[in-house]
Motif scaffolding. Structure first.
Motif, PDB file in Angstrom:
ATOM      1  N   TYR A 123       0.883  -1.045  -0.282  1.00  0.00           N
ATOM      2  CA  TYR A 123      -0.070  -0.057   0.005  1.00  0.00           C
ATOM      3  C   TYR A 123       0.616   1.116  -0.051  1.00  0.00           C
ATOM      4  CZ  TYR A 123       1.146   0.774   5.002  1.00  0.00           C
ATOM      5  OH  TYR A 123       1.651   1.156   5.978  1.00  0.00           O
ATOM      6  N   SER A 124       2.200   1.162   0.438  1.00  0.00           N
ATOM      7  CA  SER A 124       2.906   2.436   0.517  1.00  0.00           C
ATOM      8  C   SER A 124       3.432   2.967  -0.866  1.00  0.00           C
ATOM      9  CB  SER A 124       4.143   1.893   1.255  1.00  0.00           C
ATOM     10  OG  SER A 124       4.946   1.130   0.701  1.00  0.00           O
ATOM     11  N   VAL A 125       3.204   2.307  -1.926  1.00  0.00           N
ATOM     12  CA  VAL A 125       3.516   2.701  -3.288  1.00  0.00           C
ATOM     13  C   VAL A 125       2.606   3.922  -3.673  1.00  0.00           C
ATOM     14  CG1 VAL A 125       3.125   2.222  -5.775  1.00  0.00           C
ATOM     15  CG2 VAL A 125       4.086   0.700  -4.002  1.00  0.00           C
ATOM     16  N   LEU A 126       3.459   4.826  -3.838  1.00  0.00           N
ATOM     17  CA  LEU A 126       2.716   6.321  -4.300  1.00  0.00           C
ATOM     18  C   LEU A 126       2.039   6.293  -5.837  1.00  0.00           C
ATOM     19  CD1 LEU A 126       5.303   8.958  -3.221  1.00  0.00           C
ATOM     20  CD2 LEU A 126       3.002   8.561  -2.079  1.00  0.00           C
ATOM     21  N   LEU A 127       1.053   6.748  -5.911  1.00  0.00           N
ATOM     22  CA  LEU A 127       0.048   6.842  -7.066  1.00  0.00           C
ATOM     23  C   LEU A 127      -0.396   8.109  -7.342  1.00  0.00           C
ATOM     24  CD1 LEU A 127      -1.159   4.841  -9.296  1.00  0.00           C
ATOM     25  CD2 LEU A 127      -3.158   4.967  -8.094  1.00  0.00           C
ATOM     26  N   GLN A 128      -0.126   8.682  -8.550  1.00  0.00           N
ATOM     27  CA  GLN A 128      -0.307  10.066  -9.098  1.00  0.00           C
ATOM     28  C   GLN A 128      -1.141   9.895 -10.476  1.00  0.00           C
ATOM     29  OE1 GLN A 128      -1.211  13.136  -9.117  1.00  0.00           O
ATOM     30  NE2 GLN A 128       0.383  13.493  -8.020  1.00  0.00           N
ATOM     31  N   CYS A 129      -1.825  10.850 -10.442  1.00  0.00           N
ATOM     32  CA  CYS A 129      -2.805  10.833 -11.902  1.00  0.00           C
ATOM     33  C   CYS A 129      -2.773  12.266 -12.501  1.00  0.00           C
ATOM     34  CB  CYS A 129      -4.199  10.222 -11.657  1.00  0.00           C
ATOM     35  SG  CYS A 129      -5.297  10.146 -13.168  1.00  0.00           S
ATOM     36  N   GLN A 130      -2.623  12.392 -13.717  1.00  0.00           N
ATOM     37  CA  GLN A 130      -3.234  13.613 -14.398  1.00  0.00           C
ATOM     38  C   GLN A 130      -3.811  13.618 -15.368  1.00  0.00           C
ATOM     39  OE1 GLN A 130       0.501  15.011 -16.342  1.00  0.00           O
ATOM     40  NE2 GLN A 130       1.483  13.034 -15.317  1.00  0.00           N
ATOM     41  N   GLY A 131      -4.774  14.416 -15.847  1.00  0.00           N
ATOM     42  CA  GLY A 131      -5.817  14.322 -16.970  1.00  0.00           C
ATOM     43  C   GLY A 131      -5.685  15.642 -17.692  1.00  0.00           C
ATOM     44  N   LEU A 132      -6.011  15.298 -19.133  1.00  0.00           N
ATOM     45  CA  LEU A 132      -6.343  16.397 -20.163  1.00  0.00           C
ATOM     46  C   LEU A 132      -7.124  15.917 -21.347  1.00  0.00           C
ATOM     47  CD1 LEU A 132      -5.799  19.637 -20.299  1.00  0.00           C
ATOM     48  CD2 LEU A 132      -3.693  18.896 -21.871  1.00  0.00           C
ATOM     49  N   ASN A 133      -8.252  16.552 -21.701  1.00  0.00           N
ATOM     50  CA  ASN A 133      -8.947  16.432 -22.791  1.00  0.00           C
ATOM     51  C   ASN A 133      -9.615  15.004 -22.070  1.00  0.00           C
ATOM     52  OD1 ASN A 133      -8.140  18.504 -24.155  1.00  0.00           O
ATOM     53  ND2 ASN A 133      -6.697  17.342 -25.120  1.00  0.00           N
ATOM     54  N   ASP A 134      -9.544  13.786 -22.990  1.00  0.00           N
ATOM     55  CA  ASP A 134     -10.275  12.585 -22.658  1.00  0.00           C
ATOM     56  C   ASP A 134      -9.285  11.402 -22.003  1.00  0.00           C
ATOM     57  OD1 ASP A 134     -12.843  13.051 -23.237  1.00  0.00           O
ATOM     58  OD2 ASP A 134     -12.538  12.611 -25.278  1.00  0.00           O
ATOM     59  N   LEU A 135      -7.944  11.870 -21.769  1.00  0.00           N
ATOM     60  CA  LEU A 135      -7.034  11.166 -21.413  1.00  0.00           C
ATOM     61  C   LEU A 135      -6.440  11.129 -20.074  1.00  0.00           C
ATOM     62  CD1 LEU A 135      -4.676  11.230 -24.546  1.00  0.00           C
ATOM     63  CD2 LEU A 135      -6.383   9.523 -24.012  1.00  0.00           C
TER      64      LEU A 135
END
Length: 367
Positions: free
Chosen positions: A300-312
């Motif tokens: 669970y300690s793994v960092l997760l990051q998300c970013q978005g633009l348009n439909d992606l």
């Protein structure tokens, strides 16, 4: 083959129109051909025309530490390691990437009693050190929005004068007046956060997820209306109490929440929720398939990051070589090629700011 002399006989407006359809990398190369092309391709009329008709391209930036910014181009399907620090004459060990908007990147200096913000355009190599903030000395929330029509930008900062202060101060830098504007004081508890928060922009307001220091309610979905100069707690309940590493992203006119569901110390799912403005509730619109989840399965300690633009949407972990993209319109998951700049066994510090993801749209005119 067209004779070279033909180029010199073309009217300038025709030459401008031809060049305006080139991608940004080609424009930069053409500027080096001769003085006349360099002058033409730096003219205000060309920059305005290029901004209207040129092929739109963007990158997903993945910033893992103080040394490297990796950029994935969905159009080419390749990673690029951008020399952002060299282009903007920045010392990578002394700045931290905070925000991106309209072709500009915003950095903060590290390890200083007085925080300084730097805004730069890595395409043109121009940068500006913003003047000292009026009162804020410890930053809690930061966001940035650019206005292409006026070629200007604003930077939102909320923070305090002392680390133990319970009074938050909101200031906004406006490039049109080249200075900070004091927006007010507040003792709202949700503005007293554990760590620096990055805000996203949508329809006149900044939005962010904050974890207040003096409350057990967990993540709070809050917004700042720039025109009204008002902070609000939207009282939107998180869709699960087991969410870890949540990210807010803007895709078109949608605000989306992503995060991993952690049960018994392992990632059980990675989900996407869309905010329903009618009832102010998060509605699940996507979930990583089991086959893909097993490839990312880890403690669970793994960092997760998300970013978005348009439909992606681009999901990245603290392992620099591991990213997966989700297409909202096609509801399709796709693993991205490995980024050769990172070794699979490379260990990255697990601090809060060791993994930052930002969408970036290159610009020739932003400044």
């Amino acid at each position: 083959m067209v004779e070279r002399s033909v180029w010199y006989r073309l009217p300038e407006e025709v030459t401008e129109r031809i060049f305006s359809y080139l991608p940004i990398a080609s424009v930069l190369r053409c500027r080096c051909v001769c003085r006349s092309w360099n002058s033409l391709l730096n003219s205000r009329s060309f920059l305005e025309l290029w901004g209207r008709v040129s092929p739109r391209d963007f990158f997903f930036l993945v910033y893992h530490n103080s040394q490297l910014v990796a950029a994935y181009s969905p159009s080419s399907g390749r990673w690029n390691n951008l020399p952002i620090f060299d282009r903007c004459s920045l010392d990578p060990g002394r700045v931290l990437l905070l925000a991106s908007s309209g072709g500009l990147l915003c950095f903060r200096n590290r390890n200083s009693d007085y925080p300084t913000l730097i805004v730069c355009n890595p395409v043109t190599g121009t940068s500006r050190v913003l003047p000292e903030m009026l009162r804020v000395r410890y930053i809690d929330i930061v966001g940035m929005v650019a206005d292409k029509a006026s070629n200007s930008y604003r930077v939102l900062v909320t923070g305090t004068t002392e680390p133990t202060s319970n009074e938050s101060i909101t200031e906004v830098y406006d490039s049109r007046v080249e200075g900070w504007i004091h927006h007010g004081f507040s003792k709202l508890d949700f503005l007293q956060v554990w760590y620096e928060v990055h805000a996203i922009w949508q329809n006149g307001s900044f939005y962010c997820l904050a974890t207040p220091v003096n409350t057990a309610r967990g993540y709070r979905f809050i917004c700042y209306n720039l025109e009204r100069r008002q902070w609000l707690d939207l009282n939107v309940k998180m869709p699960s109490s087991d969410i870890r590493s949540p990210s807010l992203v803007v895709c078109g006119d949608k605000i989306l929440l992503t995060g991993k569901i952690v049960v018994d110390y392992f990632i059980r799912s990675i989900c996407i929720w869309e905010l329903n403005w009618g009832n102010l509730k998060w509605v699940r619109v996507g979930e990583m398939p089991e086959d893909e989840l097993t490839k990312i399965m880890s403690p669970y300690s793994v960092l997760l990051q998300c970013q978005g633009l348009n439909d992606l949407m681009c999901f990245s972990t603290h392992r620099g070589w591991q990213s997966i993209m989700y297409d909202l319109s096609e509801r399709r998951w796709q693993w991205l090629p490995e980024n050769d700049a990172y070794e699979k066994n490379h260990t990255v510090a697990m601090g809060r700011n060791s993994l930052i993801g930002l969408p970036y749209e290159p610009s020739l005119s932003a400044k």
